[in-house]
Design a protein around this motif. Sequence first.
Motif, PDB file in Angstrom:
ATOM      1  N   VAL A 237     -15.901  -0.130  36.004  1.00  0.00           N
ATOM      2  CA  VAL A 237     -15.231   0.071  34.808  1.00  0.00           C
ATOM      3  C   VAL A 237     -15.012  -1.232  34.213  1.00  0.00           C
ATOM      4  N   PHE A 238     -14.730  -2.253  35.127  1.00  0.00           N
ATOM      5  CA  PHE A 238     -14.288  -3.609  34.440  1.00  0.00           C
ATOM      6  C   PHE A 238     -15.514  -4.081  33.701  1.00  0.00           C
ATOM      7  N   VAL A 239     -16.783  -4.066  34.337  1.00  0.00           N
ATOM      8  CA  VAL A 239     -17.859  -4.558  33.348  1.00  0.00           C
ATOM      9  C   VAL A 239     -18.232  -3.832  32.339  1.00  0.00           C
ATOM     10  N   VAL A 240     -18.197  -2.478  32.463  1.00  0.00           N
ATOM     11  CA  VAL A 240     -18.451  -1.579  31.160  1.00  0.00           C
ATOM     12  C   VAL A 240     -17.131  -1.864  30.120  1.00  0.00           C
ATOM     13  N   ALA A 241     -16.439  -2.055  30.290  1.00  0.00           N
ATOM     14  CA  ALA A 241     -15.148  -2.172  29.398  1.00  0.00           C
ATOM     15  C   ALA A 241     -15.476  -3.652  28.810  1.00  0.00           C
ATOM     16  N   CYS A 242     -15.568  -4.730  29.640  1.00  0.00           N
ATOM     17  CA  CYS A 242     -15.857  -6.068  29.175  1.00  0.00           C
ATOM     18  C   CYS A 242     -17.214  -6.040  28.025  1.00  0.00           C
ATOM     19  N   ILE A 243     -18.018  -5.409  28.347  1.00  0.00           N
ATOM     20  CA  ILE A 243     -19.376  -5.359  27.513  1.00  0.00           C
ATOM     21  C   ILE A 243     -18.927  -4.686  26.361  1.00  0.00           C
ATOM     22  N   VAL A 244     -18.454  -3.703  26.504  1.00  0.00           N
ATOM     23  CA  VAL A 244     -17.980  -2.742  25.006  1.00  0.00           C
ATOM     24  C   VAL A 244     -17.054  -3.393  24.185  1.00  0.00           C
ATOM     25  N   ASN A 245     -16.108  -4.078  24.734  1.00  0.00           N
ATOM     26  CA  ASN A 245     -14.875  -4.619  24.056  1.00  0.00           C
ATOM     27  C   ASN A 245     -15.355  -6.161  23.780  1.00  0.00           C
ATOM     28  N   SER A 246     -16.322  -6.774  24.155  1.00  0.00           N
ATOM     29  CA  SER A 246     -16.725  -8.019  23.499  1.00  0.00           C
ATOM     30  C   SER A 246     -17.218  -7.807  22.193  1.00  0.00           C
ATOM     31  N   THR A 247     -17.343  -9.189  21.436  1.00  0.00           N
ATOM     32  CA  THR A 247     -17.891  -9.257  20.155  1.00  0.00           C
ATOM     33  C   THR A 247     -19.352  -8.663  20.408  1.00  0.00           C
ATOM     34  N   TYR A 248     -20.025  -9.110  21.298  1.00  0.00           N
ATOM     35  CA  TYR A 248     -21.338  -8.623  21.530  1.00  0.00           C
ATOM     36  C   TYR A 248     -21.417  -7.016  21.664  1.00  0.00           C
ATOM     37  N   GLY A 249     -20.320  -6.322  22.502  1.00  0.00           N
ATOM     38  CA  GLY A 249     -20.366  -5.153  22.553  1.00  0.00           C
ATOM     39  C   GLY A 249     -20.223  -4.054  21.479  1.00  0.00           C
ATOM     40  N   ARG A 250     -19.451  -4.795  20.568  1.00  0.00           N
ATOM     41  CA  ARG A 250     -19.301  -3.992  19.144  1.00  0.00           C
ATOM     42  C   ARG A 250     -20.734  -3.509  18.568  1.00  0.00           C
ATOM     43  N   GLY A 251     -21.596  -4.060  18.910  1.00  0.00           N
ATOM     44  CA  GLY A 251     -22.841  -3.709  18.524  1.00  0.00           C
ATOM     45  C   GLY A 251     -23.472  -2.290  19.066  1.00  0.00           C
ATOM     46  N   PHE A 252     -22.833  -2.169  20.371  1.00  0.00           N
ATOM     47  CA  PHE A 252     -23.334  -0.765  21.195  1.00  0.00           C
ATOM     48  C   PHE A 252     -22.678   0.525  20.119  1.00  0.00           C
ATOM     49  N   ILE A 253     -21.379   0.150  19.875  1.00  0.00           N
ATOM     50  CA  ILE A 253     -20.696   0.945  18.897  1.00  0.00           C
ATOM     51  C   ILE A 253     -21.345   0.991  17.308  1.00  0.00           C
ATOM     52  N   ALA A 254     -21.791   0.199  17.027  1.00  0.00           N
ATOM     53  CA  ALA A 254     -22.571   0.135  15.837  1.00  0.00           C
ATOM     54  C   ALA A 254     -23.754   0.914  15.800  1.00  0.00           C
ATOM     55  N   VAL A 255     -24.607   0.635  16.880  1.00  0.00           N
ATOM     56  CA  VAL A 255     -25.854   1.496  17.109  1.00  0.00           C
ATOM     57  C   VAL A 255     -25.645   2.817  17.339  1.00  0.00           C
ATOM     58  N   HIS A 256     -24.330   3.226  17.983  1.00  0.00           N
ATOM     59  CA  HIS A 256     -24.079   4.627  18.218  1.00  0.00           C
ATOM     60  C   HIS A 256     -23.900   5.333  16.782  1.00  0.00           C
ATOM     61  N   ASP A 257     -23.216   4.608  16.013  1.00  0.00           N
ATOM     62  CA  ASP A 257     -22.523   4.987  14.706  1.00  0.00           C
ATOM     63  C   ASP A 257     -23.547   5.408  13.768  1.00  0.00           C
ATOM     64  N   ASP A 258     -24.360   4.247  13.848  1.00  0.00           N
ATOM     65  CA  ASP A 258     -25.247   4.274  12.518  1.00  0.00           C
ATOM     66  C   ASP A 258     -26.140   3.344  12.780  1.00  0.00           C
ATOM     67  N   GLU A 259     -27.479   3.702  13.151  1.00  0.00           N
ATOM     68  CA  GLU A 259     -28.552   2.609  13.525  1.00  0.00           C
ATOM     69  C   GLU A 259     -28.945   1.942  12.512  1.00  0.00           C
ATOM     70  N   VAL A 260     -29.416   2.729  11.454  1.00  0.00           N
ATOM     71  CA  VAL A 260     -29.880   2.055  10.214  1.00  0.00           C
ATOM     72  C   VAL A 260     -28.709   0.984   9.677  1.00  0.00           C
ATOM     73  N   ALA A 261     -27.564   1.456   9.624  1.00  0.00           N
ATOM     74  CA  ALA A 261     -26.797   0.265   8.889  1.00  0.00           C
ATOM     75  C   ALA A 261     -26.795  -0.693   9.910  1.00  0.00           C
ATOM     76  N   ALA A 262     -26.452  -0.572  11.330  1.00  0.00           N
ATOM     77  CA  ALA A 262     -26.469  -1.478  12.203  1.00  0.00           C
ATOM     78  C   ALA A 262     -27.564  -2.454  12.178  1.00  0.00           C
TER      79      ALA A 262
ATOM     80  N   ALA B 115     -29.326  -3.111   9.606  1.00  0.00           N
ATOM     81  CA  ALA B 115     -29.059  -3.724   8.316  1.00  0.00           C
ATOM     82  C   ALA B 115     -28.054  -5.044   8.435  1.00  0.00           C
ATOM     83  N   MET B 116     -27.251  -4.813   9.216  1.00  0.00           N
ATOM     84  CA  MET B 116     -26.243  -5.922   9.516  1.00  0.00           C
ATOM     85  C   MET B 116     -26.692  -6.715  10.683  1.00  0.00           C
ATOM     86  N   GLY B 117     -28.052  -6.946  10.867  1.00  0.00           N
ATOM     87  CA  GLY B 117     -28.707  -7.950  11.815  1.00  0.00           C
ATOM     88  C   GLY B 117     -28.542  -7.498  13.394  1.00  0.00           C
ATOM     89  N   ILE B 118     -28.162  -6.262  13.449  1.00  0.00           N
ATOM     90  CA  ILE B 118     -28.063  -5.896  15.015  1.00  0.00           C
ATOM     91  C   ILE B 118     -29.415  -5.338  15.387  1.00  0.00           C
TER      92      ILE B 118
END
Lengths: 303, 396, 318
Positions: free
Chosen positions: C179-204, C206-209
């Motif tokens: 739980v800790f590791v997954v939370a760390c990954i998702v809540n880090s700056t890097y991890g915002r990328g996962f949510i970006a990929v989830h929400d809109d791959e194309v837009a992500a 385009a943002m350099g992810i």
Amino acid sequence: MEWFFQQLINGLALGAIYALIALGYTMVYGVLRFINFAHSDVLMLGAFAAYFVTPAIWKIFPAQSITGALLITLVTALLCAGMGILIELLAYRPLRKRPKLTVLITAIGVSLFIEFTCQHKAVFGSKTRPFPQLLPMHDFHIGNLLVNSNDIVVLGVTVVLLVALWFIVQKTKIGTAMRAVSFNMQAASLMGINVNRIVSFTFGLGSALAGIAGILYSMKAPGIEPLMGIQPGLRAFIAAVLGGIGNLPGAALGGIVIGIVETYAGGIAGVSNYRDGIAFAMLIGILIFRPAGLLGKTTIEKV
Amino acid sequence: MTKMNLFSTTVCAVAAAVFLAGCGKSEPGAPGATTGGSSSGASGEVIKVGEFASLTGKEATFGQSSHEGTAMAIEEINAAGGLLGRKLELVTEDTQSKAGEPATVVNKLVSRDNVVAVLGEVASSRSLEAAPICQQSKIPMISPSSTNPKVTESGDFIFRVCFIDPFQGTVMANFASKTLNAKKVAVFTDVKSDYSKGLAKFFKEQFTKNGGTIAGELDYNGGDKDFKGQLTAIKSENPDAVFVPGYYTDVALICIQAKQLGLNVPFMGGDGWESEDLVKIGQGAVENHYFSTHYHPDVGSETSKKFVANYKKHYNGKTPDALAACGFDSAAVLADAIKRAGSTDGQKVRDALAATKDFDGVTGKITINEKRDATKSAVILQIKDGKYKYLTTVNP
Amino acid sequence: MMHSGAKRSLIIAIVAAVLLTPLLEWIAHTHSTKYFNTYYLGIGIDIAINVILAVSLNLINGHTGQFSLGHAGFMAVGGYTAAKLTLALQSHTLLWINPILFGGSLLLGGLMAALVGFAVGVPSLRLRGDYLAIVTLGFGEIIRVVFQTTEFFGAATGLPGIPNWTNFGWGWSLAAITVFVVACIVNSTYGRGFIAVHDDEVAASAMGINPVRYKVTAFVTGAFFAGIAGGLFAHHKRFLSPTSFDFMKSIDIVVMVILGGMGRTPGVIAAAVILTVMPEVLRGFAEYRMIIYSLLIIGLMMLRPQGLFAIGKRTVKT
């Protein structure tokens, strides 16, 4: 050489059944964009429907007569169509506007419900039951090859149904409406198409095909039990994806390809024990090169 | 929206109804429910016997047969007055034919229900999973029909009342080479089943030792319905006979498709074949084939004949299969051991079980050997006119 | 980086789980009653294993928006690797070495699963949605078939005699770490990328992810923890058989994730607990058990489609 052709016949007969089931998966996917996990259970229900209907029909028509068999098939197809429509109405329609994953999990729930209910001893029980022989059997010798009349029936019925399906989808009004709904549900409803009716019709048609596939499958392997649908269902599902899900000729092609490959692989010592994985391996191989399946069109992502 | 709520309410209502139906149920012999015993036990406590079986899932039909035999044995013992002045109560748990479940349910039986012994399972892999738990808790476990030799190697509290794969495989190999005079035999096994694989292994060993050759080894997956690919390959090898150590549900379909392909050589199998369903499903296609099993009512003892008659009476005219007979024997052997031990103490029952000698079981005279396996004879039957015809008895 | 508060909770959770273990085991063994016994303790471990599975799958299916149906396959890889290692190396004399060996084999099992996850992920993550689902399902099945036919791993008979090393402490410590590791990954700056990929791959992108990199990372991490869970499972049940890892197992885990609410870790944990306990509670209903279970799944999807517990901040768009 003889071995090669004999296996080809075996593979075609098996693949034809997979194709029929795959059509149901692919039609529902085309219209509603989700995988109807309960489809394989409709196949099982079809086999059981025929099992229970047969004695009644044989009282009117002579046993193993062609009219009898046709009538049994018709009744089964109707019952299964009703079943499919009912499943859609009760379980999927209330979720139409929900995320697709919700519907997918519901479909898994429906599938488990049908399987476990039918396994209960008050319903069918888990015992394997002998399926009646609907038609007399003949062997045909072509050179050294042996063709069973069952295989010919299976292939013939599949071809007839494929043509009929193609006709319905391409040439009739309701088929045009189906294609419209599949293309864009909202736009279709704006054009005055009753989407609910079309969805029901699609489910009915797909389930009727599954029911007939259930009969054909039971003629081939005359032992029926509540979990009999799982294995052919999974293969047909792979076939539908292999051909490009949502694409009708693709599903038929996928079914035939999987049936043939599986049969050849099954006939090689040392490979036959991997048979459960072969269909998947082939699917993965093809999808890596053609991500949308054999006949599927790659859609370009719109920004 | 209202329609949706209406439906979900209906779903919940149905769930609740099924729930209540489950509660209100007290049919004797029903799986999951407890069989026998009485709430108002005059002599105090009942003796709890645990059972785990695959009552649902892929192998439900085998688990249910075995359970029916076991449940009937417990009822008969209770009808005859119980044991040590107490009634028996069978606590049955379902393993759903899934690995991972036996460990949980046997743990439950042992630690929560405090059973004095555990009976089960049909599949060797599931017995193997449960065995260490019984061994660690020093609760005797008797498997009715797990034939893999490894099962009783799990510890000195683990027993079985059936013969093991090496014995049965050897019996059929000798039958093939000596009685059928087969030189080339094809082997067709269920790759998902340890029973099938085990039996095939020992058959092949003995058959090649007898100077025969194995022509083609092919596999199927238990539950498959199409076998023509493999059977065509077998046919092209021209074997004298085919050994199919599988369960009757698959075997019946294999025989039908073999006949359609014109593969008209004798088929042979093991005790997994024995069920009236083999003939019901396979009909003409299983005619003249051979298999080995535990007993045949025609040549069996009075006990076997009585069992068959009672079973038919008990379960609406159903003929017991081999699994039901073994299920019955597992409970009968346990009851005998408890009686001789004069106690339900795990260690004492274990010692009594280990000393079982010439017990008059349904499936023959059962003697538990030093490996805690049953030493008993096998019979070879042939299917003739839809009936099982007795051919010969092979002693170990 | 995570706040030290989260780290502190992790340490407290691990210490609590480890300290509670001897106490719980002592009670279960010496004061076994109807209300507390080794059966319940065993279910406690089952829950921990399922929490690891569900939370790790949630990283793939929930946070990153991919649809994997092959989690049981990775679990199998981890389980068989760890079990084979301990069976080969366990010591009967130097007992203190065994916990170290156990930790090592769990880790190696996880790494093996991650490696397989990488091999599976790289080619298949080009696919989308249902195609990805079926391909991962396919890989899961192929992995199972390989174990089923390989004599070295016990083939159809299974792998018996695995030592009983998984206990409450191991299970829950590792669940907490997951739980800790997954939370760390998702809540880090890097991890915002996962949510970006989830929400809109194309837009992500385009943002350099780089979506593929993120998807593969999620896949490999998820597979790693599934492998750990497999190792725990092996040493808990003490027996491995290929049938434990069929596609129904994968579906069970997916149901936990969806029922908990995709992308919501607290909800997914709660769903894992409920879906592990529910079948056990229903045991008394014997043959009605699975019927009720399936009806409950349907009913829950109708009533709470956003997941049982719409807590946590993510709102999911599909």
